[in-house]
Scaffold this active site. Structure first.
Site, PDB file in Angstrom:
ATOM      1  N   ASP A 171       1.520  -4.053  -0.692  1.00 38.25           N
ATOM      2  CA  ASP A 171       2.819  -3.768  -0.071  1.00 38.25           C
ATOM      3  C   ASP A 171       3.451  -5.056   0.422  1.00 38.25           C
ATOM      4  O   ASP A 171       2.810  -5.840   1.132  1.00 38.25           O
ATOM      5  CB  ASP A 171       2.658  -2.820   1.121  1.00 38.25           C
ATOM      6  CG  ASP A 171       2.286  -1.418   0.699  1.00 38.25           C
ATOM      7  OD1 ASP A 171       2.819  -0.929  -0.308  1.00 38.25           O
ATOM      8  OD2 ASP A 171       1.441  -0.798   1.389  1.00 38.25           O
ATOM      9  N   ARG A 208      -7.203   4.818  -4.085  1.00 33.44           N
ATOM     10  CA  ARG A 208      -6.699   3.887  -5.089  1.00 33.44           C
ATOM     11  C   ARG A 208      -7.497   2.594  -5.037  1.00 33.44           C
ATOM     12  O   ARG A 208      -7.969   2.207  -3.971  1.00 33.44           O
ATOM     13  CB  ARG A 208      -5.220   3.612  -4.897  1.00 33.44           C
ATOM     14  CG  ARG A 208      -4.834   3.229  -3.480  1.00 33.44           C
ATOM     15  CD  ARG A 208      -3.385   3.670  -3.205  1.00 33.44           C
ATOM     16  NE  ARG A 208      -2.944   3.388  -1.861  1.00 33.44           N
ATOM     17  CZ  ARG A 208      -2.994   4.252  -0.854  1.00 33.44           C
ATOM     18  NH1 ARG A 208      -3.528   5.428  -1.007  1.00 33.44           N
ATOM     19  NH2 ARG A 208      -2.510   3.930   0.314  1.00 33.44           N
ATOM     20  N   ARG A 223      -5.067   0.946 -10.903  1.00 29.57           N
ATOM     21  CA  ARG A 223      -4.298   1.995 -10.239  1.00 29.57           C
ATOM     22  C   ARG A 223      -3.512   2.779 -11.275  1.00 29.57           C
ATOM     23  O   ARG A 223      -2.875   2.213 -12.160  1.00 29.57           O
ATOM     24  CB  ARG A 223      -3.360   1.400  -9.195  1.00 29.57           C
ATOM     25  CG  ARG A 223      -2.633   2.474  -8.417  1.00 29.57           C
ATOM     26  CD  ARG A 223      -1.961   1.937  -7.201  1.00 29.57           C
ATOM     27  NE  ARG A 223      -1.300   3.007  -6.484  1.00 29.57           N
ATOM     28  CZ  ARG A 223      -0.751   2.875  -5.307  1.00 29.57           C
ATOM     29  NH1 ARG A 223      -0.792   1.704  -4.695  1.00 29.57           N
ATOM     30  NH2 ARG A 223      -0.162   3.885  -4.714  1.00 29.57           N
ATOM     31  N   ASP A 256      -3.754  -1.394  -3.505  1.00 36.84           N
ATOM     32  CA  ASP A 256      -2.408  -1.091  -3.019  1.00 36.84           C
ATOM     33  C   ASP A 256      -1.870  -2.390  -2.435  1.00 36.84           C
ATOM     34  O   ASP A 256      -2.507  -2.989  -1.561  1.00 36.84           O
ATOM     35  CB  ASP A 256      -2.477  -0.002  -1.946  1.00 36.84           C
ATOM     36  CG  ASP A 256      -1.116   0.467  -1.497  1.00 36.84           C
ATOM     37  OD1 ASP A 256      -0.178   0.478  -2.313  1.00 36.84           O
ATOM     38  OD2 ASP A 256      -0.982   0.837  -0.309  1.00 36.84           O
TER      39      ASP A 256
END
Length: 162
Positions: free
Chosen positions: A93, A88, A78, A91
């Site tokens: 989170d 991307r 990334r 990711d």
């Protein structure tokens, strides 16, 4: 703790495996949801995402965990500063951190948009449906039920497994 995983460009098998290799040794009782193919939400036109959720417990602080997540994204390819909500390779989170709420300029937990996004709620409900989202009094299953009534997202189980 719950971490959302997603990606839609490059070698996603490699990116998801890298994330697992970095996360699982730091977690007690780690569990990963099935992988889902999901339509992108926001951002420029782009391919579908693969999404999953990892749950477990850790001795890391929320901010230390966030730092590990960001380093893992970069290790997977990334590029910092890309287009907001753009394609991307990985990711990660931090969705939930136990029953704690965190509100700093760098981190908000529970994740502020998780309760309306099917690409988060569907895999999270697979591994923690009765988990109460701190500050809401509602379970993940309840948020999923509510989001399904409003959302136009396309979420389907992927054939992929990593």
């Amino acid at each position: 703790m719950a971490i959302g995983m997603g990606g839609n460009e490059g070698n996603l098998r490699r990116a998801f495996r890298l994330a697992r290799q970095r996360l699982f040794p730091l977690l007690r009782n780690p569990k990963m949801s099935p992988i889902y193919r999901t339509s992108p939400v926001g951002g420029p036109p782009q391919p579908d995402f693969l999404n999953a959720v990892v749950v477990g417990t850790t001795s890391l602080t929320a901010h230390a965990l966030l730092t590990l997540l960001r380093k893992s994204e970069i290790a997977a390819g990334r590029k910092p500063g890309g287009p907001k909500n753009g394609p991307r390779p990985l990711d990660l989170d931090l969705l939930l951190y136990g029953s704690r709420r965190v509100a700093t300029p760098r981190l908000q937990v529970p994740h502020p948009r998780m309760t309306s996004r099917l690409f988060v709620l569907v895999p999270l409900a697979d591994v923690a449906p009765r988990r109460v989202v701190p500050g809401t009094g509602k379970t993940v299953a309840r948020f999923l039920e509510e989001a399904r009534r409003r959302s136009t997202e396309n979420v389907r189980r992927a054939r992929a497994s990593f």
